[in-house]
Scaffold this motif. Structure first.
Motif, PDB file in Angstrom:
ATOM      1  N   GLU A 212      -7.704   9.726  -0.154  1.00 48.54           N
ATOM      2  CA  GLU A 212      -8.029   8.374  -0.998  1.00 48.54           C
ATOM      3  C   GLU A 212      -6.920   7.998  -1.851  1.00 48.54           C
ATOM      4  O   GLU A 212      -6.630   7.092  -2.135  1.00 48.54           O
ATOM      5  N   THR A 213      -5.975   9.269  -2.339  1.00 47.91           N
ATOM      6  CA  THR A 213      -5.018   8.877  -3.091  1.00 47.91           C
ATOM      7  C   THR A 213      -3.915   8.077  -2.502  1.00 47.91           C
ATOM      8  O   THR A 213      -3.204   7.315  -2.786  1.00 47.91           O
ATOM      9  N   VAL A 214      -3.651   8.660  -0.965  1.00 50.36           N
ATOM     10  CA  VAL A 214      -2.831   7.953  -0.202  1.00 50.36           C
ATOM     11  C   VAL A 214      -3.073   6.475   0.266  1.00 50.36           C
ATOM     12  O   VAL A 214      -2.255   5.729  -0.059  1.00 50.36           O
ATOM     13  N   LYS A 215      -4.435   6.240   0.220  1.00 52.85           N
ATOM     14  CA  LYS A 215      -5.073   5.146   0.477  1.00 52.85           C
ATOM     15  C   LYS A 215      -4.691   4.033  -0.493  1.00 52.85           C
ATOM     16  O   LYS A 215      -4.244   2.821  -0.396  1.00 52.85           O
ATOM     17  N   LEU A 216      -4.535   4.599  -1.797  1.00 53.42           N
ATOM     18  CA  LEU A 216      -4.408   3.794  -3.117  1.00 53.42           C
ATOM     19  C   LEU A 216      -3.134   3.230  -3.393  1.00 53.42           C
ATOM     20  O   LEU A 216      -2.732   2.507  -3.949  1.00 53.42           O
ATOM     21  N   ASN A 217      -2.297   4.037  -2.318  1.00 51.49           N
ATOM     22  CA  ASN A 217      -0.746   3.593  -2.438  1.00 51.49           C
ATOM     23  C   ASN A 217      -0.363   2.679  -1.187  1.00 51.49           C
ATOM     24  O   ASN A 217       0.860   2.521  -1.064  1.00 51.49           O
ATOM     25  N   GLY A 218      -1.363   2.562  -0.585  1.00 53.19           N
ATOM     26  CA  GLY A 218      -1.045   1.300   0.559  1.00 53.19           C
ATOM     27  C   GLY A 218      -1.416   1.615   1.862  1.00 53.19           C
ATOM     28  O   GLY A 218      -1.747   2.765   2.189  1.00 53.19           O
ATOM     29  N   PRO A 219      -1.584   0.653   2.956  1.00 57.48           N
ATOM     30  CA  PRO A 219      -1.988   1.014   4.129  1.00 57.48           C
ATOM     31  C   PRO A 219      -0.667   1.504   4.942  1.00 57.48           C
ATOM     32  O   PRO A 219       0.269   1.503   4.171  1.00 57.48           O
ATOM     33  N   LYS A 220      -0.696   2.080   5.951  1.00 51.83           N
ATOM     34  CA  LYS A 220      -0.056   2.903   6.571  1.00 51.83           C
ATOM     35  C   LYS A 220       1.307   1.948   6.998  1.00 51.83           C
ATOM     36  O   LYS A 220       2.532   2.479   6.714  1.00 51.83           O
ATOM     37  N   ARG A 221       1.318   0.849   7.239  1.00 49.80           N
ATOM     38  CA  ARG A 221       2.386  -0.019   7.381  1.00 49.80           C
ATOM     39  C   ARG A 221       3.270  -0.118   6.408  1.00 49.80           C
ATOM     40  O   ARG A 221       4.380  -0.098   6.189  1.00 49.80           O
TER      41      ARG A 221
END
Length: 220
Positions: free
Chosen positions: A59-68
């Motif tokens: 979830e923390t990674v997702k908060l920093n943006g999509p994979k692209r």
């Protein structure tokens, strides 16, 4: 005497602390993303992989943006040492090098900056190119990045010209194109990672070749 109650002195401190922690978390996430993309490619990397490498939740990674977005930001951080789409000429390390009065020191400084940037990012660049071949959004980001790169090399040629380091027979646009090819992550990968050149040999070769291109004129 005023009856107003002053806000707690710790409020701005806590806000600054949270901002600093968020920036540090994002830096770790982008470093982890760069490692994962470089090792297993864009398609072979999941947000869970990045989270695991960064030591944070998905979830923390997702908060920093999509994979692209993480791919582009990871490349920017790996190459330039910071995120951002502004010109490298405005980047503090490059600006400091440009202020160097001695031409030889200036050229060595630019070459060292580029060589170190390629050392950090050449594997990630390969993953970026591969991702762009199968993802239209990544391809658009790559095209925009390449456009900024071309502008940066035109700026470099302008600075070299102002310093009197470019022969009159060297067309500026053609020289910018040649320098962009010369110092590309691809050339670094071939010479250093594949052929085993040392970083010092690579930098010396770059400096000598740039001088030949700029000062020895241009073939008819």
């Amino acid at each position: 005497m005023s009856d107003e109650i002053a806000p707690p002195a710790t409020r701005s401190y806590n806000s600054s602390l949270r901002a600093g922690q968020a920036a540090e978390t994002r830096r770790r996430i982008l470093e982890a993303a760069a490692e994962c993309f470089s090792a297993t490619g864009y398609g072979g990397t999941s947000l869970a992989d990045i989270a695991r490498a960064a030591g944070v939740s998905v979830e923390t990674v997702k908060l920093n943006g999509p994979k692209r977005d993480l791919l582009l930001a990871a490349f920017e951080q790996s190459f330039a040492g910071r995120e951002g789409r502004d010109s490298l000429a405005d980047h503090e390390p490059i600006a400091a090098i440009t202020e160097t009065a001695d031409d030889a020191d200036y050229l060595r400084g630019i070459v060292h900056f580029v060589a170190e940037a390629n050392r950090r990012s050449s594997r990630l660049w390969a993953a970026f190119l591969a991702a762009a071949s199968s993802d239209s959004v990544v391809a658009e980001e790559l095209a925009a990045l390449q456009q900024r790169r071309r502008a940066d090399f035109h700026t470099l040629v302008a600075v070299l010209t102002e310093r009197g380091m470019v022969a009159a027979s060297a067309p500026p646009a053609r020289l910018a194109e040649a320098l962009s090819f010369l110092v590309s992550p691809e050339s670094y990968g071939q010479l250093v990672r594949e052929s085993g050149w040392s970083q010092a040999d690579y930098e010396a070769w770059l400096a000598r070749t740039i001088i030949l291109l700029a000062r020895e004129g241009w073939p008819a």
